[in-house]
Write an enzyme that holds these catalytic residues in place. Structure first.
Site, PDB file in Angstrom:
ATOM      1  N   ASP A 111      -5.495 -26.785 -17.708  1.00 23.78           N
ATOM      2  CA  ASP A 111      -5.394 -27.857 -18.679  1.00 23.78           C
ATOM      3  C   ASP A 111      -3.976 -27.924 -19.236  1.00 23.78           C
ATOM      4  O   ASP A 111      -3.391 -26.892 -19.595  1.00 23.78           O
ATOM      5  CB  ASP A 111      -6.404 -27.593 -19.807  1.00 23.78           C
ATOM      6  CG  ASP A 111      -6.371 -28.633 -20.892  1.00 23.78           C
ATOM      7  OD1 ASP A 111      -6.704 -29.795 -20.608  1.00 23.78           O
ATOM      8  OD2 ASP A 111      -6.016 -28.284 -22.033  1.00 23.78           O
ATOM      9  N   GLU A 159      -3.037 -29.781 -14.287  1.00 31.87           N
ATOM     10  CA  GLU A 159      -3.017 -31.063 -14.967  1.00 31.87           C
ATOM     11  C   GLU A 159      -1.553 -31.238 -15.379  1.00 31.87           C
ATOM     12  O   GLU A 159      -1.096 -30.600 -16.337  1.00 31.87           O
ATOM     13  CB  GLU A 159      -3.929 -31.055 -16.195  1.00 31.87           C
ATOM     14  CG  GLU A 159      -3.974 -32.407 -16.879  1.00 31.87           C
ATOM     15  CD  GLU A 159      -4.809 -32.407 -18.151  1.00 31.87           C
ATOM     16  OE1 GLU A 159      -5.471 -33.421 -18.413  1.00 31.87           O
ATOM     17  OE2 GLU A 159      -4.796 -31.389 -18.879  1.00 31.87           O
TER      18      GLU A 159
END
Length: 754
Positions: free
Chosen positions: A387, A423
Site C-alpha cells: 500500500d 501501489e
C-alpha cells in the site's frame, strides 16, 4: 522452528518448572512474588519461546527502544492482573531478558520510560501499555478511550493538547501481545510458484468473502478457517484464479472517529501489529490460535494451486498524528520510528493517515523486512502488495528508486523470490510513480484502469492510450529489463465502485459512511447507462450487463497480469458507495445468492471461460513485449492494429476519434521456449472492440493475416449476435453489435461464404 528433541526438552523443563518460584506461568499467577529475569539475548526481536540455560523453558523478550531510559516487561494473568519486570540488559539499543516459566499463550506488553518532550519528538509515557511491534499474536481490541492517549486528549486548548502528558493507566483498555511457539516446518506444503505471466489475481476480503457464503458453516464465516473451507475454495478453482490478494490481515485498529459513529474499519488499512494475523478473523481463538488457523488456510489454498498475496501497510500505523493514540511505536521511540517535521511535534504525512514510518532508519527497515520474511518463511505466503509503496521508497524526502528499502528488498534472498506488487504512489509531492519501480517489482497500473473505463463510456479522444494498455503498457514498462507482467491490469479495486456499480452509478453515494458524502473520489470515470442506481428499465439492465461483459473481456484479453475484485464476476453491488472502508455489513459482503440469478450466473461462467482461455493460450499472456515487426517474408507481425475498414492503422488513425479498434495477436511469433526448449506456438487471434452506440461494419483482414476467422467470444451474445463457433471468410465485412467485444480465432482453411 524446533526439533522433536527440543520440544521434548521443553516439555520436560516445563514440568520441572512447576516446583520453582515464578510470577507467571501459562498466564496464571503463581505463589512467589517477583519475576526472575535472566540476561537473555538481543536477537531475535520479539517474544520467542525456547529452552534457556540448564534446559529451562521460558521466553526471551527483546525490544528495540533506542532513546528510552528503561523498559518494563508487563505480564498479565487470566484475570488481567499485571506483574512487571524490568529488562536491565541493553545491547545495541535493544532491551532484553529471558523469563523462565513464561509459556506460549502468555499475554504481555511493555512500559517504556523516557523524557516527555514533544517539542523534540520525545513522547515516552510509562502510564501507557505498549504493544510489542514483533508480537506474533494479539489478544483483545483497541477501544480508544481517553486513557489510551499519551497526551490529555480532552485538554481544553486543543492546539497544545498533545504537549500535556496523560498519567492514566491504559492497560485495561488495550490488547496484549501473546507469546507464540512456532514448531511448524511446512514440510507438507507445496507452494504453487505460478509464474508472473500466468497469474490471475483475485483481490478479496477474508471476512467479506466468507461472511454470507451458504456452504460455509456459520461458525466459520468471516474467518481464515472459512476461506480455507472447501466451499470457498471451490469457487476460486471454478473461476480459475491463480492467487488471492487478501486485504490487510495484519493486526489493525479501528479509528476513533469511526468508533464514535458506531462504525469500524472494515478494509484494515490501519495496521498496528506487523507480525500478527488480525485476531478478529480467527474462529479458533485469539491467544495464539489465530496463527495456526492462518497457516492452515494457506496450506488449503496452496493445495488447490492458489497462491496467497498479502496487502500490507508499512507506510503508516494506527497511531495517527500528534493527536492520535499511543499504542506501540509512538511510546517506544517516536522519533526513531516516524518521520517528523522540522517542528518535531508534527509528523510528516505522505500517507494521508497522520504519520509515515521513517523507513530510512535502520530499525524501521529491519522491522519491515523481518516482518516480510516472517510471513514468507513461517506463515507460508507467496507475495505482497505494498500500500502506498512510494512512501516506502522515499529517502529523506523525495521518492528515490535507489532508496534503502528498495535496495534491501533487491538483495534479500527470501524476499526477492516472492511476488512484489507496488501501489506506485502516495499523497506527497512527487509521489505518483507509475512505471518507475525497479525490475523486480510489478505495479498496479491505474493508467490501464482509466483508459479502459474511458473507452467503454465513450470518453477517450482517440485510441492511442488504449492500444498501449491492451498490449502490456510498453510505454511505461519496456525499460530496465521489465516485462509486460510488470503491469497489474485492473478495472476495479477495493477502493472505488464495484464493476456493477461502475455501469450503474455516475456519482458516489457514501452517505452511510457518516461524512456527508464528502469522502471517496469524485473522479469515477463511470457511466450509468442512462439511469442513476438500480433500474427496472429492461433496456438499461441489458446494456449494463453487456458493459460488464465488455469490461471483463477487455481485462482478461489484455497483456499483463489481470486483477479481479471478489464479487465482480457475480455482479456484486455496494449501492453506489465508492469508499466502503467502514462498512462491515451487507454493503461490503459478497451476496452469494446472486449465483441463483441466471443473468449473474452467466457472468460468472463467462469470466471463468475467459480465464480458462487465457490459461490455454500463451499468446494472451506473453512474457515479452510485442515488437510490432515482421519476422517472416510474408510480412506478418506479432502485433498489428486495424481500423474498421480492415486496413492497418496509420499514424493519422491513432490520433483520430474512433470507437472501434482491431488488435491482431500472432501466435507464431511468441518469444521464448517452453520447459523442454521447444518454440512456443499458439493460435492467432483478432480482437475487435467497439464502444459505439450503434452497430458497426468491420472488414476482417485478409492474407497474410488470415484466410478465415472463427468467433470465440461475442459479448453481445446474451441478447443477440452470432453464437461462438461461427466462421467468416477473411476480407468480408461483418457487423459488430453496438458496444461489444468480438474475439476471433484465426484459421487458415477454407470456409463457405457466410
Amino acid at each position: 522452528m524446533s526439533s522433536a528433541a527440543e520440544q521434548e526438552a521443553v516439555a520436560g523443563a516445563v514440568a520441572a518448572e512447576e516446583g520453582r518460584p515464578a510470577a507467571v506461568v501459562n498466564g496464571a499467577r503463581l505463589k512467589a512474588p517477583g519475576v526472575p529475569v535472566w540476561p537473555g539475548t538481543p536477537v531475535p526481536l520479539g517474544a520467542r519461546f525456547r529452552v534457556g540455560p540448564d534446559g529451562v523453558a521460558g521466553t526471551n523478550f527483546a525490544l528495540w527502544a533506542g532513546g528510552a531510559e528503561s523498559v518494563e516487561l508487563c505480564l498479565f494473568d487470566e484475570q488481567g492482573r499485571e506483574t512487571r519486570a524490568r529488562l536491565s540488559e541493553l545491547t545495541h539499543e535493544i532491551w532484553h531478558g529471558f523469563v523462565p516459566g513464561v509459556m506460549p499463550g502468555q499475554r504481555y506488553g511493555y512500559r517504556v520510560h523516557g523524557r516527555w518532550d514533544p517539542w523534540t519528538g520525545g513522547r515516552w509515557n510509562p502510564a501507557k501499555l505498549l504493544l510489542d511491534p514483533y508480537a506474533r499474536a494479539v489478544d483483545g481490541d483497541f477501544s480508544l478511550p481517553p486513557e489510551v492517549y499519551g497526551h490529555v486528549r480532552d485538554w481544553p486548548q486543543q492546539h497544545v493538547a498533545d504537549t500535556v502528558r496523560d498519567e492514566r493507566d491504559s492497560a485495561p483498555f488495550v490488547p496484549k501481545g501473546v507469546v507464540v511457539h512456532d514448531d511448524d516446518d511446512w514440510a507438507d506444503d507445496r507452494r504453487p510458484k505460478t509464474p508472473w505471466a500466468d497469474s490471475v489475481i483475485y483481490e478479496l476480503h477474508v471476512r467479506g468473502f466468507t461472511k454470507l457464503h451458504p456452504g460455509i458453516p456459520q461458525e466459520l464465516r468471516g474467518t481464515y478457517a472459512g476461506l480455507a473451507h472447501p466451499a470457498a475454495i471451490e469457487h476460486l478453482v471454478k473461476l480459475g484464479v491463480t492467487a488471492v490478494e487478501l486485504l490487510p490481515v495484519h493486526q489493525f485498529a479501528h479509528e476513533d472517529h469511526l468508533l464514535r459513529k458506531g462504525l469500524r474499519n472494515y478494509w484494515g488499512y490501519n495496521s498496528i501489529g506487523y507480525f500478527a494475523p488480525h485476531a478478529a478473523y480467527a474462529a479458533s481463538g485469539t491467544t495464539g490460535e489465530q496463527v495456526g488457523e492462518f497457516k492452515r488456510m494457506v496450506r488449503a489454498l496452496h493445495a488447490a494451486g492458489i497462491e496467497v498475496i498479502l496487502d500490507v501497510v508499512y507506510n503508516h500505523t494506527a497511531e495517527a498524528g500528534e493527536l492520535g493514540p499511543t499504542l506501540s511505536l509512538k511510546g517506544i521511540d517516536n522519533r526513531g520510528y516516524y518521520r517528523l517535521q522540522s517542528d518535531a511535534r508534527r509528523y510528516a504525512d505522505y500517507t494521508g493517515c497522520g504519520n509515515t514510518l521513517h523507513v530510512v532508519q535502520p530499525q524501521v527497515l529491519r522491522l519491515i523486512t523481518d516482518s516480510l520474511r516472517y510471513w514468507v518463511t513461517e506463515m507460508g505466503v507467496d507475495g505482497f502488495r505494498f500500500d502506498l509503496a512510494a512512501a516506502l521508497a522515499r529517502s529523506m524526502h523525495d521518492v528515490d528508486m535507489l532508496s534503502p528499502f528498495l535496495a534491501v528488498i533487491a538483495q534479500d534472498p527470501v524476499l526477492r523470490r516472492v511476488k512484489l506488487i507496488a501501489e506506485p504512489w502516495d499523497v506527497g509531492s512527487g509521489g505518483y510513480q507509475v512505471g518507475a519501480f525497479p525490475s523486480l517489482w510489478t505495479e498496479w497500473n491505474d493508467r490501464y484502469r482509466n483508459a479502459v473505463r474511458d473507452f467503454w463510456r465513450g470518453a477517450l479522444p482517440d485510441v492511442r492510450d488504449l492500444g498501449y494498455r491492451l498490449s502490456g503498457s510498453s510505454d511505461l514498462y519496456a525499460w530496465g529489463g521489465r516485462r509486460p507482467y510488470a503491469s497489474v491490469n485492473f478495472v476495479t479495486a477495493h477502493d472505488g465502485f464495484t464493476l456493477r456499480d461502475l455501469v450503474s452509478y455516475e456519482r458516489k453515494h457514501n452517505e452511510a459512511n457518516g461524512e456527508g458524502n464528502r469522502d471517496g473520489s469524485n473522479d469515477n470515470r463511470a457511466w450509468n447507462c442512462g439511469a442513476e442506481g438500480e433500474s427496472d428499465d429492461e433496456r438499461v439492465r441489458t446494456l449494463r450487463r453487456r458493459q460488464l461483459r465488455n469490461l471483463l473481456t477487455t481485462l482478461l484479453l489484455s497483456t499483463g497480469v489481470p486483477m479481479l475484485v471478489a464479487g465482480d464476476e457475480l455482479g456484486r453491488t455496494q449501492r453506489g458507495n465508492n469508499n466502503a472502508y467502514c462498512q462491515d455489513n451487507e454493503i461490503s459482503w459478497l451476496d452469494w445468492s446472486l449465483l441463483q440469478d441466471p443473468g449473474w450466473k452467466a457472468l460468472f461462467e463467462l469470466t471463468a471461460r475467459l480465464i480458462e482461455l487465457r490459461h490455454r493460450h500463451p499468446v494472451l499472456r506473453r512474457r515479452a513485449f510485442f515488437s510490432g515487426r515482421a519476422h517472416s517474408a510474408d510480412g506478418l507481425r506479432d502485433l498489428a492494429w486495424f481500423t474498421s475498414r480492415g486496413s492497418e492503422m496509420t499514424e493519422r488513425d491513432w490520433y483520430a476519434p474512433a470507437a472501434t479498434l482491431g488488435m491482431y495477436l500472432s501466435g507464431r511469433d511468441i518469444p521464448g521456449r517452453d520447459e523442454r526448449g521447444a518454440p512456443i506456438v499458439d493460435d492467432s487471434f483478432l480482437a475487435v472492440l467497439h464502444a459505439g452506440d450503434r452497430p458497426a461494419s468491420f472488414v476482417l483482414p485478409g492474407p497474410p493475416w488470415a484466410e478465415r476467422y472463427e468467433v470465440v467470444v461475442d459479448t453481445s451474445w446474451e441478447e443477440q449476435g452470432e453464437a461462438p463457433g461461427v466462421a467468416h471468410r477473411a476480407g468480408t465485412a461483418i457487423t459488430v453489435p453496438a458496444r461489444a467485444v468480438l474475439l476471433l480465432r484465426v484459421d487458415g482453411g477454407d470456409v463457405a461464404a457466410h
